[in-house]
Design an enzyme around this catalytic site. Structure first.
Site, PDB file in Angstrom:
ATOM      1  N   SER A 202       0.798  -1.236   0.000  1.00  0.00           N
ATOM      2  CA  SER A 202       0.000   0.000   0.000  1.00  0.00           C
ATOM      3  C   SER A 202       0.826   1.280   0.000  1.00  0.00           C
ATOM      4  O   SER A 202       0.265   2.358  -0.210  1.00  0.00           O
ATOM      5  CB  SER A 202      -0.936   0.010   1.200  1.00  0.00           C
TER       6      SER A 202
ATOM      7  N   LYS B 102       0.468   3.218  -3.020  1.00  0.00           N
ATOM      8  CA  LYS B 102      -0.756   3.994  -3.278  1.00  0.00           C
ATOM      9  C   LYS B 102      -0.497   5.492  -3.269  1.00  0.00           C
ATOM     10  O   LYS B 102      -1.083   6.246  -4.046  1.00  0.00           O
ATOM     11  CB  LYS B 102      -1.825   3.670  -2.218  1.00  0.00           C
TER      12      LYS B 102
ATOM     13  N   TYR C 167      -2.285  -3.483 -11.008  1.00  0.00           N
ATOM     14  CA  TYR C 167      -2.330  -3.169  -9.570  1.00  0.00           C
ATOM     15  C   TYR C 167      -1.424  -4.112  -8.762  1.00  0.00           C
ATOM     16  O   TYR C 167      -0.705  -3.680  -7.864  1.00  0.00           O
ATOM     17  CB  TYR C 167      -3.784  -3.255  -9.073  1.00  0.00           C
TER      18      TYR C 167
ATOM     19  N   TYR D 118      -4.045   3.298   7.710  1.00  0.00           N
ATOM     20  CA  TYR D 118      -5.358   2.644   7.695  1.00  0.00           C
ATOM     21  C   TYR D 118      -6.259   3.221   8.790  1.00  0.00           C
ATOM     22  O   TYR D 118      -6.170   4.398   9.098  1.00  0.00           O
ATOM     23  CB  TYR D 118      -5.261   1.111   7.848  1.00  0.00           C
TER      24      TYR D 118
ATOM     25  N   VAL E  60       1.191  -3.851   3.817  1.00  0.00           N
ATOM     26  CA  VAL E  60       1.071  -5.128   4.528  1.00  0.00           C
ATOM     27  C   VAL E  60       2.326  -6.008   4.453  1.00  0.00           C
ATOM     28  O   VAL E  60       2.382  -7.035   5.124  1.00  0.00           O
ATOM     29  CB  VAL E  60      -0.150  -5.965   4.078  1.00  0.00           C
TER      30      VAL E  60
HETATM   31  O1  DON Z   1      -4.408  -4.765  -2.189  1.00  0.00           O
HETATM   32  C1  DON Z   1      -3.924  -5.342  -1.232  1.00  0.00           C
HETATM   33  O2  DON Z   1      -4.618  -5.937  -0.406  1.00  0.00           O
HETATM   34  C2  DON Z   1      -2.426  -5.305  -1.043  1.00  0.00           C
HETATM   35  N1  DON Z   1      -1.741  -5.368  -2.300  1.00  0.00           N
HETATM   36  C3  DON Z   1      -2.015  -4.041  -0.356  1.00  0.00           C
HETATM   37  C4  DON Z   1      -2.695  -3.864   0.964  1.00  0.00           C
HETATM   38  C5  DON Z   1      -1.934  -3.042   1.912  1.00  0.00           C
HETATM   39  O3  DON Z   1      -0.725  -2.950   1.926  1.00  0.00           O
HETATM   40  C6  DON Z   1      -2.733  -2.364   2.952  1.00  0.00           C
HETATM   41  N2  DON Z   1      -3.627  -1.425   2.390  1.00  0.00           N
HETATM   42  N3  DON Z   1      -3.911  -0.338   2.630  1.00  0.00           N
END
Ligand code: DON
Length: 309
Positions: free
Chosen positions: A65, A68, A193, A245, A263
């Protein structure tokens, strides 16, 4: 002002590492489940090019994330804020990052912000280019420029592992397609993605990217404005309001640094006008943030009074 030696950082890392045993590595993306939960690393990059680091500094991890906030910067540069914010909102949700609930209960199915998965998928949808390959390369090359590391690439194993298991993200995409927010085929978008999330680097590279955000979009090492000032400020604001988050409020109170986590256990921090921070610690707390990484930032923030508030 801040940390002055690797030894000093090392003592913080060893203190925070004790907390790793209380966390768990992410397993919903199977390839991430193979990380060593005891790993912990930090790098701090100053505008004069000095970098202090400690712990498992050479270990690479995928951005997840954290990507993002970088993808958001790219689409804001490419498309401008009116276009972007017609399609994704500016408000925190208080829900888990992969939740679908607000999409269904809001009058308009527009995701509330670009840091939750629904919003991030819309941001990835907005990356310009004539093919998935071209769009990925534009993002990857932007990240190479930000990190100053031309070798940055993605981990195929993690990308494939997420692509095969991203059922919830597919559901979010199809929902958004049904509401005309996403207007392309979902499988290629999922490929883009998952590759975006699998871009990998070590915490030194991540600290250098954090430094560019800290310096309002300027890379102080070469003096170039890589991200326009207004875009860097928007990104940092999202880092404060939604970057950790549904623990962003607690993080703002206890630590007070614009930050974005992923994550895989990475956290990018941007201490305005001071330095960039890259942290890696794959054992996560129940919200999905690096448990030892948060402790480490808490120790640092307390010692050096880093809160922006
Ligand atoms: O889309 C997902 O679930 C993971 N590629 C990334 C999630 C993550 O790091 C936490 N999200 N805000």
């Amino acid at each position: 002002m801040g940390c002055e030696s690797n030894e000093e950082l090392n003592s913080f890392v060893e203190e925070a590492r004790k907390y790793a045993e209380k966390g768990k590595v992410a397993e919903y993306i199977p390839a991430l489940g193979r990380a060593n939960p005891c790993d912990l690393a930090i790098a701090i990059y100053y505008p004069n090019g000095t970098c202090y680091s400690a712990g498992d500094v050479e270990k690479k991890f995928t951005l997840q994330s954290i990507s993002k906030v970088i993808a958001l910067a790219l689409v804001l540069i490419d498309r401008g804020r009116d276009y972007v914010f017609e399609r994704v909102g500016m408000e925190p949700t208080g829900d888990p990052f992969n939740s679908i609930i607000k999409l269904e209960t809001m009058a308009v199915a527009k995701p509330l912000n670009p840091m939750i998965n629904a919003g991030a998928l819309v941001v990835t949808h907005m990356i310009k280019g004539n093919s998935i390959g071209e769009r990925f390369e534009r993002l990857a090359s932007f990240i190479r420029t930000l990190s100053g590391d031309p070798s940055v690439s993605y981990c195929e194993e993690v990308a494939q592992s997420e692509y095969e298991t991203a059922h919830l993200n597919r559901a979010l995409c199809y929902f958004l397609k049904a509401h005309q927010i996403i207007k392309e085929d979902i499988e290629p978008l999922m490929e883009l993605y998952t590759k975006q999330c699998a871009i990998e680097m070590n915490c030194l590279d991540l600290a250098r990217i954090g430094l560019v955000f800290a310096m309002d979009g300027v890379d102080p090492i070469n003096g170039k404005q890589i991200i326009p000032l207004d875009v860097a400020r928007i990104c940092k604001t999202f880092m404060v309001t939604c970057g950790m988050y549904n623990a962003s409020g607690e993080f703002a109170i206890k630590i007070g640094i614009p930050a974005k986590s992923g994550v895989s256990g990475g956290i990018m921090g941007a201490v305005p006008c001071k330095f960039g921070i890259g942290v890696f610690g794959p054992a996560l707390n129940e919200i999905g943030n690096s448990i030892a990484g948060i402790k480490l930032l808490e120790l640092l923030s307390e010692k050096y009074q880093l809160s922006i508030f």
